[in-house]
Scaffold this motif. Structure first.
Motif, PDB file in Angstrom:
ATOM      1  N   ARG A   4      11.104  34.172  -0.655  1.00 40.46           N
ATOM      2  CA  ARG A   4      11.813  33.578  -1.796  1.00 40.46           C
ATOM      3  C   ARG A   4      10.882  33.394  -2.994  1.00 40.46           C
ATOM      4  O   ARG A   4      11.191  32.644  -3.915  1.00 40.46           O
ATOM      5  N   CYS A   5       9.768  34.059  -2.980  1.00 41.69           N
ATOM      6  CA  CYS A   5       8.796  33.954  -4.084  1.00 41.69           C
ATOM      7  C   CYS A   5       8.857  35.215  -4.946  1.00 41.69           C
ATOM      8  O   CYS A   5       8.886  36.330  -4.418  1.00 41.69           O
ATOM      9  N   GLU A  14       4.496  31.961  -6.968  1.00 45.77           N
ATOM     10  CA  GLU A  14       4.666  33.390  -7.190  1.00 45.77           C
ATOM     11  C   GLU A  14       3.553  34.148  -6.480  1.00 45.77           C
ATOM     12  O   GLU A  14       2.412  33.662  -6.388  1.00 45.77           O
ATOM     13  N   ARG A  31       7.717  26.062  -8.039  1.00 44.86           N
ATOM     14  CA  ARG A  31       7.775  27.269  -7.227  1.00 44.86           C
ATOM     15  C   ARG A  31       6.423  27.963  -7.204  1.00 44.86           C
ATOM     16  O   ARG A  31       5.515  27.638  -7.976  1.00 44.86           O
TER      17      ARG A  31
END
Length: 319
Positions: A75-76, A33, A31
Motif C-alpha cells: 500500500r506504499c 513511500e 504514509r
C-alpha cells in the motif's frame, strides 16, 4: 540475496543496469513511500539510441537524474530514481539512453502505465486518479498515448449502415393475439411447436402472415444475393408487392427500402451492417454517464477507442 539484488531481479534489469539501494521515506499524512535507486556499472558503454545505428559501445557523456512512478509496493507508493546517461555517438553526437523500464516522457514506468490503461477501461479518469493519488491530466496523457499507438497498429474499414425494418402486427383479428414473437423471430430461433403454430396461422390468410412473408422475402434476398446487381434486380419485386398490398405498415416498409435503395444495394459490395455500431453506441453512452461528461473531445475520443476499439493494447504495453 540482499535487497538490491532482489529488486534487480524483480525489475528484470539487464547489465549494466542494477539497483543501487532501496529505502522507505516518510510522506504526507503519515504514509511511507518506497524509493528504488537504479544505476549502472562503472565504465559501462551503451548502444546508440538512434534507430538503425550500429554503434553499440558509446561512452557516457554526462548524466541526468529522473524519477518515475512505479506500481505500489503493497500500500506504499513506489518510485524509481535513476541517473540516466547521455552517450556520445561518432555518427549522431550526444544522445540520451532510454530507460528500459519506462516509455518516453511519461513519468510512469511501463508496468504502472499498463495497469493504469487497463483500469481506465472500467473506471472514470477522475476516480482512478483519486485512487492513485495522481492528477487526471497525467493519467489522460498516458492513456491517450497508448490508445494512439494501438490505433496505429490497427486497420479500420468503413462501415455501411443498413436500415432494418420490422413489420406491424395486425390487431383487428383476435386470432393472432399473443403471437407477436412468432412473426418477429426467424424460423431457426423458434421451437418445433412455435413453427407448427406459425404454419397453421399462415394458412388462415391473416394480414400478419402476409406481412411476415413480405418481411422474409427481402431477408432471403439479403442472405442469398452475391452481387449488388443481383440484389438490385431481386429487391424491386418485393417492393412492388408491398406497395400494391393493402397493408399500410408494409407500404411504409417498401418506401423506406426505396429511400435507402442505393445504400442497401451497396451493402452487397461491402457487407457491413450497423449492428456493431448499435452495440458500441450503448457502451459509449454508459462511458459518458459513468464519467459525468468529459473535459474535451480528445478525452471522449480516447475513451471511445479504449472501450470500443478492440485495440490490441498488449502490443504496446507489454514490456
Amino acid at each position: 540475496m540482499d535487497t538490491s539484488h532482489l529488486f534487480t531481479a524483480a525489475l528484470r534489469l539487464q547489465s549494466p543496469w542494477k539497483v543501487g539501494s532501496v529505502d522507505f521515506r516518510d510522506a504526507d499524512g503519515g504514509r511511507q513511500e518506497l524509493h528504488i535507486m537504479i544505476g549502472f556499472e562503472p565504465g559501462a558503454r551503451f548502444h546508440c539510441p538512434e534507430t538503425g545505428c550500429r554503434e553499440d559501445a558509446c561512452p557516457v557523456h554526462d548524466r541526468r537524474e529522473r524519477v518515475w512512478r512505479h506500481l505500489d509496493f503493497f500500500r506504499c507508493k513506489a518510485f524509481i530514481h535513476a541517473v540516466m546517461p547521455r552517450v556520445t555517438c561518432p555518427e549522431h553526437g550526444v544522445r540520451t539512453v532510454p530507460a528500459p523500464w519506462a516509455g518516453p516522457g511519461g513519468g510512469f514506468t511501463l508496468l504502472f502505465e499498463a495497469w493504469a490503461v487497463e483500469m481506465a477501461r472500467h473506471l472514470p479518469a477522475g476516480t482512478l486518479a483519486g485512487q492513485l493519488d495522481e492528477t487526471d491530466t497525467r493519467l489522460w496523457r498516458s492513456v491517450a498515448r497508448y490508445v494512439d499507438e494501438a490505433r496505429r497498429l490497427e486497420g479500420y474499414m468503413g462501415v455501411e449502415a443498413v436500415d432494418k425494418a420490422g413489420k406491424t402486427e395486425g390487431r383487428s383479428d383476435p386470432l393472432p393475439k399473443r403471437t407477436k414473437y412468432l412473426w418477429l423471430r426467424n424460423g431457426e430461433s423458434l421451437t418445433e411447436l412455435q413453427v407448427e403454430t406459425k404454419r397453421n396461422l399462415t394458412g388462415q390468410r391473416l394480414k400478419t402472415g402476409r406481412a411476415c412473408r413480405m418481411r422474409e422475402v427481402p431477408q432471403d434476398i439479403c442472405t442469398d444475393s452475391r452481387t449488388p446487381s443481383e440484389a438490385w434486380v431481386r429487391l424491386h419485386r418485393p417492393c412492388s408487392w408491398m406497395m400494391h398490398s393493402r397493408l399500410e405498415p408494409m407500404k411504409d416498409f417498401a418506401r423506406m427500402i426505396r429511400r435507402h435503395f442505393a445504400e442497401i444495394v451497396a451493402y452487397f459490395g461491402h457487407p457491413y451492417a450497423n449492428a456493431v455500431l448499435e452495440g458500441a453506441d450503448g457502451v459509449i453512452r454508459n462511458v459518458k454517464r459513468r464519467a459525468r461528461g468529459f473535459r474535451d473531445m480528445d478525452h471522449s475520443a480516447t475513451m471511445i477507442y479504449l472501450t470500443c476499439g478492440r485495440l490490441d493494447l498488449k502490443a504496446v504495453t507489454t514490456t
